[in-house]
Write a protein that holds these residues in place. Sequence first.
Motif, PDB file in Angstrom:
ATOM      1  N   ARG A 167       0.920  -1.414  -0.178  1.00  0.00           N
ATOM      2  CA  ARG A 167       0.466   0.082  -0.236  1.00  0.00           C
ATOM      3  C   ARG A 167       0.992   0.818   0.368  1.00  0.00           C
ATOM      4  NH1 ARG A 167      -1.883   3.371   4.252  1.00  0.00           N
ATOM      5  NH2 ARG A 167      -4.435   3.646   4.339  1.00  0.00           N
ATOM      6  N   ILE A 168       0.993   2.391  -0.965  1.00  0.00           N
ATOM      7  CA  ILE A 168       1.312   3.499  -0.849  1.00  0.00           C
ATOM      8  C   ILE A 168       1.438   4.372   0.328  1.00  0.00           C
ATOM      9  CG2 ILE A 168      -0.150   4.946  -1.971  1.00  0.00           C
ATOM     10  CD1 ILE A 168       2.071   6.191  -3.720  1.00  0.00           C
ATOM     11  N   SER A 169       2.342   4.778   0.814  1.00  0.00           N
ATOM     12  CA  SER A 169       2.223   5.482   2.272  1.00  0.00           C
ATOM     13  C   SER A 169       3.010   6.706   2.180  1.00  0.00           C
ATOM     14  CB  SER A 169       2.527   5.167   3.510  1.00  0.00           C
ATOM     15  OG  SER A 169       3.840   4.536   3.290  1.00  0.00           O
ATOM     16  N   ALA A 174      10.770  13.336   4.792  1.00  0.00           N
ATOM     17  CA  ALA A 174      10.461  13.858   3.832  1.00  0.00           C
ATOM     18  C   ALA A 174       8.471  14.790   3.371  1.00  0.00           C
ATOM     19  CB  ALA A 174      10.954  13.472   2.593  1.00  0.00           C
ATOM     20  N   ARG A 175       8.341  16.274   3.410  1.00  0.00           N
ATOM     21  CA  ARG A 175       7.243  16.796   3.399  1.00  0.00           C
ATOM     22  C   ARG A 175       6.728  16.418   1.576  1.00  0.00           C
ATOM     23  NH1 ARG A 175       4.450  20.859   5.853  1.00  0.00           N
ATOM     24  NH2 ARG A 175       3.206  22.174   4.316  1.00  0.00           N
ATOM     25  N   GLY A 176       5.466  15.530   1.631  1.00  0.00           N
ATOM     26  CA  GLY A 176       4.616  15.764   0.162  1.00  0.00           C
ATOM     27  C   GLY A 176       5.804  14.235  -0.182  1.00  0.00           C
ATOM     28  N   ASP A 177       6.315  13.148   0.463  1.00  0.00           N
ATOM     29  CA  ASP A 177       7.001  12.007  -0.530  1.00  0.00           C
ATOM     30  C   ASP A 177       6.389  10.859   0.142  1.00  0.00           C
ATOM     31  OD1 ASP A 177       9.383  10.741  -1.856  1.00  0.00           O
ATOM     32  OD2 ASP A 177      10.414  10.735   0.046  1.00  0.00           O
ATOM     33  N   PHE A 178       6.581   9.376  -1.070  1.00  0.00           N
ATOM     34  CA  PHE A 178       5.643   8.856  -0.509  1.00  0.00           C
ATOM     35  C   PHE A 178       7.104   7.523  -0.349  1.00  0.00           C
ATOM     36  CE2 PHE A 178       6.029   9.417  -4.961  1.00  0.00           C
ATOM     37  CZ  PHE A 178       7.025   7.988  -5.391  1.00  0.00           C
ATOM     38  N   ASN A 179       6.776   6.628   0.604  1.00  0.00           N
ATOM     39  CA  ASN A 179       7.932   5.529   0.452  1.00  0.00           C
ATOM     40  C   ASN A 179       7.705   4.383  -0.897  1.00  0.00           C
ATOM     41  OD1 ASN A 179       8.256   5.841   3.441  1.00  0.00           O
ATOM     42  ND2 ASN A 179       6.229   5.008   3.788  1.00  0.00           N
ATOM     43  N   PRO A 180       8.712   3.967  -0.923  1.00  0.00           N
ATOM     44  CA  PRO A 180       8.631   2.553  -2.027  1.00  0.00           C
ATOM     45  C   PRO A 180       7.278   1.842  -2.667  1.00  0.00           C
ATOM     46  CG  PRO A 180      10.465   2.944  -1.281  1.00  0.00           C
ATOM     47  CD  PRO A 180       9.704   3.539  -0.182  1.00  0.00           C
ATOM     48  N   VAL A 181       6.818   1.945  -3.595  1.00  0.00           N
ATOM     49  CA  VAL A 181       6.196   0.444  -3.781  1.00  0.00           C
ATOM     50  C   VAL A 181       6.654  -0.095  -4.408  1.00  0.00           C
ATOM     51  CG1 VAL A 181       3.998   0.409  -5.201  1.00  0.00           C
ATOM     52  CG2 VAL A 181       4.468   2.645  -4.408  1.00  0.00           C
ATOM     53  N   ARG A 182       5.756  -1.847  -3.577  1.00  0.00           N
ATOM     54  CA  ARG A 182       6.923  -2.779  -3.323  1.00  0.00           C
ATOM     55  C   ARG A 182       5.422  -3.501  -3.859  1.00  0.00           C
ATOM     56  NH1 ARG A 182      10.748  -0.954   0.462  1.00  0.00           N
ATOM     57  NH2 ARG A 182      13.155  -0.081  -0.679  1.00  0.00           N
ATOM     58  N   LEU A 183       5.934  -5.441  -4.640  1.00  0.00           N
ATOM     59  CA  LEU A 183       5.460  -6.075  -4.371  1.00  0.00           C
ATOM     60  C   LEU A 183       6.623  -7.533  -4.332  1.00  0.00           C
ATOM     61  CD1 LEU A 183       3.260  -8.170  -5.463  1.00  0.00           C
ATOM     62  CD2 LEU A 183       4.699  -7.997  -7.942  1.00  0.00           C
ATOM     63  N   SER A 184       5.605  -8.189  -3.100  1.00  0.00           N
ATOM     64  CA  SER A 184       7.342  -9.195  -3.078  1.00  0.00           C
ATOM     65  C   SER A 184       6.318 -10.534  -3.285  1.00  0.00           C
ATOM     66  CB  SER A 184       7.801  -8.979  -1.278  1.00  0.00           C
ATOM     67  OG  SER A 184       6.594  -9.328  -0.322  1.00  0.00           O
ATOM     68  N   PHE A 185       6.934 -11.919  -2.589  1.00  0.00           N
ATOM     69  CA  PHE A 185       6.336 -13.672  -2.236  1.00  0.00           C
ATOM     70  C   PHE A 185       7.433 -13.972  -1.646  1.00  0.00           C
ATOM     71  CE2 PHE A 185       8.096 -12.843  -6.833  1.00  0.00           C
ATOM     72  CZ  PHE A 185       8.709 -14.163  -7.049  1.00  0.00           C
ATOM     73  N   ASP A 329       1.344  21.947   0.346  1.00  0.00           N
ATOM     74  CA  ASP A 329       1.323  21.024   1.238  1.00  0.00           C
ATOM     75  C   ASP A 329       1.393  19.446   1.160  1.00  0.00           C
ATOM     76  OD1 ASP A 329      -0.484  23.120   2.432  1.00  0.00           O
ATOM     77  OD2 ASP A 329      -2.826  22.106   1.716  1.00  0.00           O
ATOM     78  N   SER A 330       1.928  19.454   2.356  1.00  0.00           N
ATOM     79  CA  SER A 330       1.791  17.634   2.499  1.00  0.00           C
ATOM     80  C   SER A 330       0.649  17.115   2.163  1.00  0.00           C
ATOM     81  CB  SER A 330       2.392  17.250   4.303  1.00  0.00           C
ATOM     82  OG  SER A 330       0.913  17.366   4.916  1.00  0.00           O
ATOM     83  N   PHE A 331       0.527  15.535   1.884  1.00  0.00           N
ATOM     84  CA  PHE A 331      -0.172  14.532   1.422  1.00  0.00           C
ATOM     85  C   PHE A 331      -1.241  14.577   2.573  1.00  0.00           C
ATOM     86  CE2 PHE A 331      -2.626  10.610   2.224  1.00  0.00           C
ATOM     87  CZ  PHE A 331      -3.017  10.386   0.993  1.00  0.00           C
ATOM     88  N   ASP A 332      -0.990  14.519   3.689  1.00  0.00           N
ATOM     89  CA  ASP A 332      -2.270  15.173   4.650  1.00  0.00           C
ATOM     90  C   ASP A 332      -2.779  16.122   4.528  1.00  0.00           C
ATOM     91  OD1 ASP A 332      -2.412  12.420   5.904  1.00  0.00           O
ATOM     92  OD2 ASP A 332      -0.710  12.732   7.579  1.00  0.00           O
ATOM     93  N   GLN A 333      -2.302  17.620   4.728  1.00  0.00           N
ATOM     94  CA  GLN A 333      -2.497  18.379   4.675  1.00  0.00           C
ATOM     95  C   GLN A 333      -3.570  18.591   2.804  1.00  0.00           C
ATOM     96  OE1 GLN A 333       0.748  20.414   4.799  1.00  0.00           O
ATOM     97  NE2 GLN A 333       0.274  21.039   6.902  1.00  0.00           N
TER      98      GLN A 333
END
Length: 381
Positions: A167-169, A174-185, A329-333
């Motif tokens: 899930r993207i988060s 870092a303001r306005g930044d997101f964590n890497p999106v990954r797929l794993s198994f 604005d940050s994502f939440d704002q």
Amino acid sequence: KCTPDHPLLTRHGYVSAISAKQVTFPLVQHHSEDKEAITARLFGYLLGDGWLSKGKPRQGGFSGKKSNGDLLKIKEDLNRLGLNSSNIFTRTTRSQIKDASGTIAVVEGESSSIHFSEKAFAFFSSLGGPVGDRTLQRIDVPRWILQGSEKVKTEFIGGLMGSDGQRISAAKNARGDFNPVRLSFNKDISLEKEAFTFAFQLKTLFNDLGIVISDIRRRPGNLRKDGIKTLKIVLTLAKNNQNIVRFLEKVGYRYCHDKEQQGLLWLEYLKAREHERYKRFGLKNKAWELAVKYGIGKTRVSRLLRVKEYEARNWLYKDYKPGVPKKFDSFDQWIKKRLTGNFIFETIVAVENAGVEDVYDITVEDTHNFVANGLISHNCH
């Protein structure tokens, strides 16, 4: 495109397009009911949170995430294919997971699932679905997907990301930044070569859709109760706005409301940041024009364009690329200002004359509204 008087939904109700200051995006998505699309996304989810069992009778099923609504969507899609499934079973679970270092984690929660019949078992196994424990066997992406249409690849990846995708988060530091999106198994450690083959097949599918996988990496897995050690294969999507926007806009997640809704919110936010960056490139070009054409220095340029003097200096003398201002604005704002229920209300930044064309009326029974290019519109008049 629409006529100037066409009603668009805003916070203040329906307003004619020429007068509207906002447009409305629904967060509830309706995916293709085409049987080919349904089959592809169900198969993708099956490889993550589904199973096929050889028992008597032969059967299979799907596990759910947080919401039973996700399993209801799966049941509806199975029904569209003429395949029956059971009621949703929910039970309390408690399990111990031992990682490769011997550390034990206790996981408690609720698990929901549905089971399907031998007919559905035969259907999915004929498509190349793995029968038995997926971790202990080689799995390949079937040819009908690898050589399938863009729609098939999109729905397959969407189903797989809904089950095993991250899930993207928001990033913490870092303001306005997101964590890497990954797929794993996970895979039996003795099947490392086969695991990487499967991972590179998935990378090819992402690439076919214009989405870049920047890294495929092996990480420590777990020690199963039967004594088998596993490894984890992790695919990481290239972490830049354009790549993640392509993923969220073109693919996204299926059968996981939480991931899908969060992805749609981030999609609108990242597009807003891209729009801001685009505007800043326009300001840089104007700065160059003022400096070259009229000989104006950085101080006056900054005043004329209403930007910081250090920004004008960096653009003119160091050829820096414009970025999104720190005050953005940050994502939440950003979301807090625009989200109400299942709707995002976004500001219209420009209205352009598109010329003259023949137009036609449409009336939708009961609801009297429809979604056009992602925007909520009212009946025509």
